[in-house]
Design an enzyme around this catalytic site. Structure first.
Site, PDB file in Angstrom:
ATOM      1  N   TYR A  74       0.837  -1.206   0.000  1.00 44.10           N
ATOM      2  CA  TYR A  74       0.000   0.000   0.000  1.00 44.10           C
ATOM      3  C   TYR A  74       0.868   1.251   0.000  1.00 44.10           C
ATOM      4  O   TYR A  74       0.586   2.217  -0.699  1.00 44.10           O
ATOM      5  CB  TYR A  74      -0.933   0.012   1.226  1.00 44.10           C
ATOM      6  CG  TYR A  74      -1.923   1.153   1.151  1.00 44.10           C
ATOM      7  CD1 TYR A  74      -3.122   0.991   0.468  1.00 44.10           C
ATOM      8  CD2 TYR A  74      -1.641   2.398   1.715  1.00 44.10           C
ATOM      9  CE1 TYR A  74      -4.027   2.051   0.351  1.00 44.10           C
ATOM     10  CE2 TYR A  74      -2.530   3.451   1.597  1.00 44.10           C
ATOM     11  CZ  TYR A  74      -3.722   3.272   0.914  1.00 44.10           C
ATOM     12  OH  TYR A  74      -4.605   4.310   0.799  1.00 44.10           O
ATOM     13  N   PHE A 126      -7.561  21.837 -24.708  1.00 44.80           N
ATOM     14  CA  PHE A 126      -7.881  20.421 -24.788  1.00 44.80           C
ATOM     15  C   PHE A 126      -9.136  20.208 -23.937  1.00 44.80           C
ATOM     16  O   PHE A 126      -9.326  20.875 -22.919  1.00 44.80           O
ATOM     17  CB  PHE A 126      -6.726  19.505 -24.346  1.00 44.80           C
ATOM     18  CG  PHE A 126      -7.107  18.072 -24.552  1.00 44.80           C
ATOM     19  CD1 PHE A 126      -7.199  17.555 -25.839  1.00 44.80           C
ATOM     20  CD2 PHE A 126      -7.479  17.257 -23.495  1.00 44.80           C
ATOM     21  CE1 PHE A 126      -7.643  16.256 -26.052  1.00 44.80           C
ATOM     22  CE2 PHE A 126      -7.918  15.962 -23.704  1.00 44.80           C
ATOM     23  CZ  PHE A 126      -7.992  15.460 -24.992  1.00 44.80           C
ATOM     24  N   THR A 127      -9.965  19.257 -24.338  1.00 47.12           N
ATOM     25  CA  THR A 127     -11.298  19.075 -23.745  1.00 47.12           C
ATOM     26  C   THR A 127     -11.261  18.971 -22.214  1.00 47.12           C
ATOM     27  O   THR A 127     -11.855  19.787 -21.513  1.00 47.12           O
ATOM     28  CB  THR A 127     -11.950  17.821 -24.346  1.00 47.12           C
ATOM     29  OG1 THR A 127     -11.050  16.716 -24.196  1.00 47.12           O
ATOM     30  CG2 THR A 127     -12.247  18.018 -25.835  1.00 47.12           C
ATOM     31  N   ASP A 217       1.605  20.502 -20.435  1.00 44.17           N
ATOM     32  CA  ASP A 217       0.823  19.299 -20.723  1.00 44.17           C
ATOM     33  C   ASP A 217       1.727  18.433 -21.594  1.00 44.17           C
ATOM     34  O   ASP A 217       1.839  18.625 -22.795  1.00 44.17           O
ATOM     35  CB  ASP A 217      -0.483  19.643 -21.440  1.00 44.17           C
ATOM     36  CG  ASP A 217      -1.295  18.388 -21.751  1.00 44.17           C
ATOM     37  OD1 ASP A 217      -0.718  17.284 -21.734  1.00 44.17           O
ATOM     38  OD2 ASP A 217      -2.499  18.515 -22.029  1.00 44.17           O
ATOM     39  N   LYS A 260      -0.252   7.842 -23.374  1.00 47.14           N
ATOM     40  CA  LYS A 260       0.199   8.207 -24.727  1.00 47.14           C
ATOM     41  C   LYS A 260       1.695   7.895 -24.879  1.00 47.14           C
ATOM     42  O   LYS A 260       2.092   6.742 -24.888  1.00 47.14           O
ATOM     43  CB  LYS A 260      -0.112   9.678 -24.994  1.00 47.14           C
ATOM     44  CG  LYS A 260      -1.581   9.962 -25.321  1.00 47.14           C
ATOM     45  CD  LYS A 260      -2.436  10.124 -24.125  1.00 47.14           C
ATOM     46  CE  LYS A 260      -3.774  10.744 -24.425  1.00 47.14           C
ATOM     47  NZ  LYS A 260      -4.610  10.817 -23.205  1.00 47.14           N
ATOM     48  N   ARG A 384     -13.275  15.663 -33.994  1.00 50.87           N
ATOM     49  CA  ARG A 384     -12.631  16.737 -33.244  1.00 50.87           C
ATOM     50  C   ARG A 384     -13.063  18.033 -33.908  1.00 50.87           C
ATOM     51  O   ARG A 384     -12.357  18.625 -34.704  1.00 50.87           O
ATOM     52  CB  ARG A 384     -11.106  16.610 -33.257  1.00 50.87           C
ATOM     53  CG  ARG A 384     -10.573  15.410 -32.499  1.00 50.87           C
ATOM     54  CD  ARG A 384     -10.348  15.584 -31.007  1.00 50.87           C
ATOM     55  NE  ARG A 384     -11.472  15.337 -30.152  1.00 50.87           N
ATOM     56  CZ  ARG A 384     -11.370  14.935 -28.875  1.00 50.87           C
ATOM     57  NH1 ARG A 384     -10.198  14.687 -28.327  1.00 50.87           N
ATOM     58  NH2 ARG A 384     -12.445  14.798 -28.126  1.00 50.87           N
ATOM     59  N   PHE A 451     -19.034  15.053 -26.255  1.00 49.94           N
ATOM     60  CA  PHE A 451     -18.645  14.174 -27.368  1.00 49.94           C
ATOM     61  C   PHE A 451     -18.550  12.710 -26.966  1.00 49.94           C
ATOM     62  O   PHE A 451     -18.731  11.826 -27.792  1.00 49.94           O
ATOM     63  CB  PHE A 451     -17.310  14.638 -27.981  1.00 49.94           C
ATOM     64  CG  PHE A 451     -16.199  14.728 -26.971  1.00 49.94           C
ATOM     65  CD1 PHE A 451     -16.033  15.866 -26.196  1.00 49.94           C
ATOM     66  CD2 PHE A 451     -15.322  13.673 -26.790  1.00 49.94           C
ATOM     67  CE1 PHE A 451     -15.024  15.954 -25.252  1.00 49.94           C
ATOM     68  CE2 PHE A 451     -14.303  13.742 -25.850  1.00 49.94           C
ATOM     69  CZ  PHE A 451     -14.164  14.892 -25.081  1.00 49.94           C
TER      70      PHE A 451
END
Ligand code: F0G
Length: 460
Positions: A74, A126-127, A217, A260, A384, A451
């Protein structure tokens, strides 16, 4: 004269995953049931899945063997310390807080740094990033160069910040209302377009002058680094690893979706060089994600991520990663299909306004095109455009982005060049019958990030 011009993947295949082959009738039924939204299709109904490069990567044998070394304690898992070392070595940041994925990091970063009434300049929205900024009381301001909104411009660094737009904002609202500039590398919504090192250095200078931080980001930082290596004078002989480190060093904090660049299927982190921000994030992470030495990740996931980070900055990996995207883009150009120029790093973006010039933006051309490509071929892509852009938080009107795109996103190390041939040929077939295609209308519109779950029906 040498014949060899081609790159090839720096790996070979050890295990295969079978794909589902479907008929046109199957696909018509499936897309109807999915409300003409490719997010709502079952993966079993998809042949080649180019919905996203997020969490869809193939891990290496080394990463899989790392999974067996998971320390599922943990607290204080050894894999956390491996991850911390990998982040310090490759990304320069001092402190890390693991999260379940990118938006977990965006949530904490926004709540810690943003006050009600603040402004957040960024190189395109970005969303999830913008939504977390708004939920924290901030307003996003787009300061990307105009070229980024023009699908025809072949500017090599469409991810660049317009220093003029940034300075105008600082003069208008005052630096004290701007906690940070949000800088994305390989800007997703612009088509996977890079920011140059030169521009980043100028943004750093300007923000230093005004005491404004930079939040990076860094979801696709290694892809951006590859494009700097290829396109920016003075960087051809630097390695991706060196360029990634240099980019990160010019920023103060970072949010990462590890799904990514770093070649894993789930995970993320927030990183910072600021002790105070670190302490606040450690306090928050235990409320929303998990203990500060695992966030939302299992020990084995952190191990695979630490290994994936090192693999993601290898030059040969990036050459084939971005090379495959370029290959698909060039094929589409040969068929005359309109795409965003220059071809980006993580995907090829179809220009739905040019593809379907007879459709107004109100009938969702990109959403329509994504559904048509699926019906034609079983290839899954993503809208997009106006649907992704959501509604203005004050007026309630649709945000109307200049870019109305369909994204064909390439998972890393998953598909072959032959798959890319099939994708390009199928889209060329849709292009040939484009005049028959009509638009869509909403039958259900969710409040947040619409979306993902919106449903549509064809306009009669
Ligand atoms: N920032 C960027 C630039 C992204 O592309 C994403 C995710 C996130 C943040 C959020 O990270 O999904 O791990 O919570 N992009 C995915 C995509 C969803 O398909 O482009 P997350």
């Amino acid at each position: 004269m040498t014949h060899r011009k081609s790159w090839a993947e720096p790996w070979k295949i050890k295990m295969v995953e079978h794909l589902t082959m479907t008929s046109r009738e199957d696909r018509i039924k499936a897309i109807e049931e999915a409300g003409y939204n490719t997010f709502l299709l079952r993966s079993d109904d998809v042949y080649i899945d180019l919905l996203t490069d997020s969490g869809t990567n193939a891990m290496s044998d080394r990463q899989w063997s790392g999974m067996m070394l998971g320390d599922e304690a943990y607290a204080g898992s050894r894999n956390f310390y491996h991850l911390e070392d990998a982040i310090r070595e490759h990304y320069s940041y001092k402190h890390i807080i693991p999260t379940h994925q990118g938006r977990g990091a965006e949530h904490m970063m926004s709540q810690i740094l943003i006050k009600d009434g603040d402004y957040l300049p960024g190189n395109m929205y970005f969303t999830t990033t913008r939504l977390h900024q708004e939920l924290a009381g901030g307003t996003f301001v787009d300061v990307i160069i105009d070229d980024a909104h023009d699908t025809e411009s072949d500017h090599p660094f469409k991810g660049n910040v317009s220093l003029e737009k940034l300075e105008d904002l600082i003069n208008k609202v005052g630096a004290e209302k701007i906690p940070y500039v949000c800088l994305a590398t390989a800007v997703n919504m612009a088509g996977g377009q890079p920011i140059s090192m030169g521009n980043l250095k100028e943004v750093r200078e300007l923000t230093n002058k005004h005491g404004i931080d930079i939040v990076h980001d860094m979801t696709r930082v290694a892809e951006n680094a590859w494009l700097i290596k290829e396109r920016e004078p003075g960087y051809a002989d630097k390695s991706v690893k060196e360029i990634v480190f240099e980019i990160c060093s010019l920023t103060d904090h970072a949010t990462m979706s590890a799904k990514k660049d770093p070649l894993v299927n789930i995970g993320g982190f927030m990183a910072t060089n600021d002790e105070d921000v670190y302490r606040k994030a450690q306090n928050m992470v235990v409320v929303y994600e998990g203990l500060h030495t695992y966030g939302g990740m299992a020990g084995r996931d952190m191990e695979a991520l630490a290994i994936g980070i090192a693999e993601s900055v290898q030059d040969d990996h990036m050459r084939s990663r971005v090379g495959q995207t370029q290959y698909l883009g060039e094929k589409l150009i040969k068929y005359g299909v309109p795409i965003v120029n220059p071809i980006g790093s993580h995907g090829v973006f179809l220009d739905a306004k040019k593809f379907l010039p007879h459709l107004s933006q109100d009938v969702f051309p990109a959403q329509t095109l994504a559904a048509e490509i699926y019906i034609e071929s079983g290839v899954r892509s993503m809208e997009r455009g106006i649907v992704s852009a959501g509604r203005n938080k004050e007026t309630g009107d649709h945000n109307r982005p200049n870019l109305e795109l369909v994204r064909l996103t390439l998972p890393r190390r998953v598909y072959t060049q032959a798959h890319m041939d099939v994708v390009a040929e199928s889209i060329a077939d849709v292009y040939d019958r484009r005049a028959e295609i009509t638009g869509l209308k909403f039958t259900y519109e969710p409040e947040y990030l619409r979306f993902f779950q919106a449903r549509f029906e064809p306009i009669a």
